[in-house]
Design an enzyme around this catalytic site. Structure first.
Site, PDB file in Angstrom:
ATOM      1  N   HIS A 164       0.797  -1.235   0.000  1.00 18.54           N
ATOM      2  CA  HIS A 164       0.000   0.000   0.000  1.00 18.54           C
ATOM      3  C   HIS A 164       0.826   1.281   0.000  1.00 18.54           C
ATOM      4  O   HIS A 164       0.272   2.367   0.216  1.00 18.54           O
ATOM      5  CB  HIS A 164      -0.924   0.019   1.219  1.00 18.54           C
TER       6      HIS A 164
ATOM      7  N   ARG B   1       5.753  -6.372   4.006  1.00 18.91           N
ATOM      8  CA  ARG B   1       4.430  -6.759   3.506  1.00 18.91           C
ATOM      9  C   ARG B   1       4.531  -6.716   1.987  1.00 18.91           C
ATOM     10  O   ARG B   1       4.562  -5.644   1.386  1.00 18.91           O
ATOM     11  CB  ARG B   1       3.326  -5.827   3.991  1.00 18.91           C
TER      12      ARG B   1
ATOM     13  N   ASP C 258      15.891 -12.140  -0.836  1.00 19.25           N
ATOM     14  CA  ASP C 258      17.262 -11.966  -1.323  1.00 19.25           C
ATOM     15  C   ASP C 258      17.867 -10.658  -0.815  1.00 19.25           C
ATOM     16  O   ASP C 258      19.077 -10.579  -0.566  1.00 19.25           O
ATOM     17  CB  ASP C 258      17.290 -11.986  -2.854  1.00 19.25           C
TER      18      ASP C 258
ATOM     19  N   GLU D 167      -7.485 -11.891   6.149  1.00 15.54           N
ATOM     20  CA  GLU D 167      -8.239 -10.652   5.950  1.00 15.54           C
ATOM     21  C   GLU D 167      -9.423 -10.820   5.008  1.00 15.54           C
ATOM     22  O   GLU D 167      -9.966  -9.833   4.509  1.00 15.54           O
ATOM     23  CB  GLU D 167      -7.296  -9.566   5.431  1.00 15.54           C
TER      24      GLU D 167
ATOM     25  N   ASP E  79      -9.362  -4.750   6.355  1.00 12.89           N
ATOM     26  CA  ASP E  79      -9.888  -5.467   5.196  1.00 12.89           C
ATOM     27  C   ASP E  79     -11.142  -6.259   5.542  1.00 12.89           C
ATOM     28  O   ASP E  79     -12.086  -6.324   4.747  1.00 12.89           O
ATOM     29  CB  ASP E  79      -8.817  -6.397   4.638  1.00 12.89           C
TER      30      ASP E  79
END
Length: 267
Positions: free
Chosen positions: A49, A74, A88, A153, A179
């Site tokens: 987001h 996230r 990585d 969610e 959510d």
């Protein structure tokens, strides 16, 4: 062992130690450095987001390591390339959106693990100390260190949450109350359907021995959730903390100067 990053953080998380973190919404290193210096346990770099790309995430994860704070990302979605990229770069773990089925939970775990999964191999990364770690060392260290948190969610995920959290390799759950509120077509915080779903997720997590992470709306909310069984708490975001501090600072100075006795100018 650094208890605020890598395997140390994962151990603390799965053992349900009380942990505090915040979301990072701004693509700079400074917030993670400040939060690490004042004792936060983790930050969550919000690629879903907020305006992060691989390079900004990479720099912030380096700052997290320098500041001794766990860097969780996230990711944009549960697909393997999103997960591989941040691992990585040296992420301590991933917070994966919309893990709404057992099949998706298994796919997420597979993307995070070498020996028991399908993670694409490279040890010439920050995670592999740019080639210092041997193949065997890198596989072992990463499989032990990476924390995998499933975001619950969606209403249909709540319906099978116990089975999702029972998947080997899912280290814990994050409850996405925002959510869920939207998905249940509720108007605001505190809706009974969301409270019931939250309680069901926490109960399922406790039953299968997995920790719960959640965004707390207040100290009272955190206390109530802790008593129910949540152990890791996200406290606002870097933007939210800055906004709150800015409002309080401006109001404080405004009130102080407004109450000052005005000395009339000489006539």
């Amino acid at each position: 062992m650094d208890l605020r990053s890598g395997a140390g953080f994962r151990q603390r998380f799965v053992e349900c130690e009380t942990l505090f973190g915040t979301f990072l919404k701004t693509p700079t290193t400074h917030a993670s450095e400040i939060l690490g210096s004042v004792g936060f346990d983790f930050v969550v770099i919000d690629e879903e987001h907020a305006p992060f790309n691989r390079e900004t995430t990479d720099r912030i994860l380096l700052a997290c390591r320098a500041s001794g704070i766990a860097g969780i990302v996230r990711v944009q979605g549960p697909e393997a390339p999103f997960i591989l990229s941040v691992l990585d770069c040296g992420a301590t773990g991933v917070l994966v959106p919309h893990v709404d089925s057992v099949a998706k939970a298994k796919a997420v775990v597979s993307a995070c693990r070498y020996a028991t999964g399908s993670r694409g191999f490279s040890n010439t990364t920050r995670a592999g100390q740019f080639g210092k770690a041997t193949l065997a060392e890198h596989v072992s260290e990463q499989d032990q260190a990476v924390t995998v948190i499933a975001m619950i969610e969606d209403p249909w995920a709540v319906d099978e949450v116990e089975q999702i959290l029972s998947v080997d390799g899912i280290d814990g759950a994050f409850i996405g109350r925002g959510d869920l509120t939207v998905a249940y077509r509720q108007a605001g915080q505190g809706a009974s359907l969301v409270t019931e779903a939250t309680d069901k997720i926490i109960s399922a997590a406790r039953k299968v021995g997995k920790p719960v992470c959640i965004l707390a709306s207040s100290q009272e909310d955190a206390m109530e959730l802790s008593q129910k069984g949540a152990s890791a708490f996200i406290l606002s975001s870097d933007q939210g903390l800055m906004r709150q501090a800015a409002i309080q600072t401006l109001a404080g100075y405004g009130q102080s100067l407004a109450s000052k006795t005005t000395v009339p100018a000489n006539s």
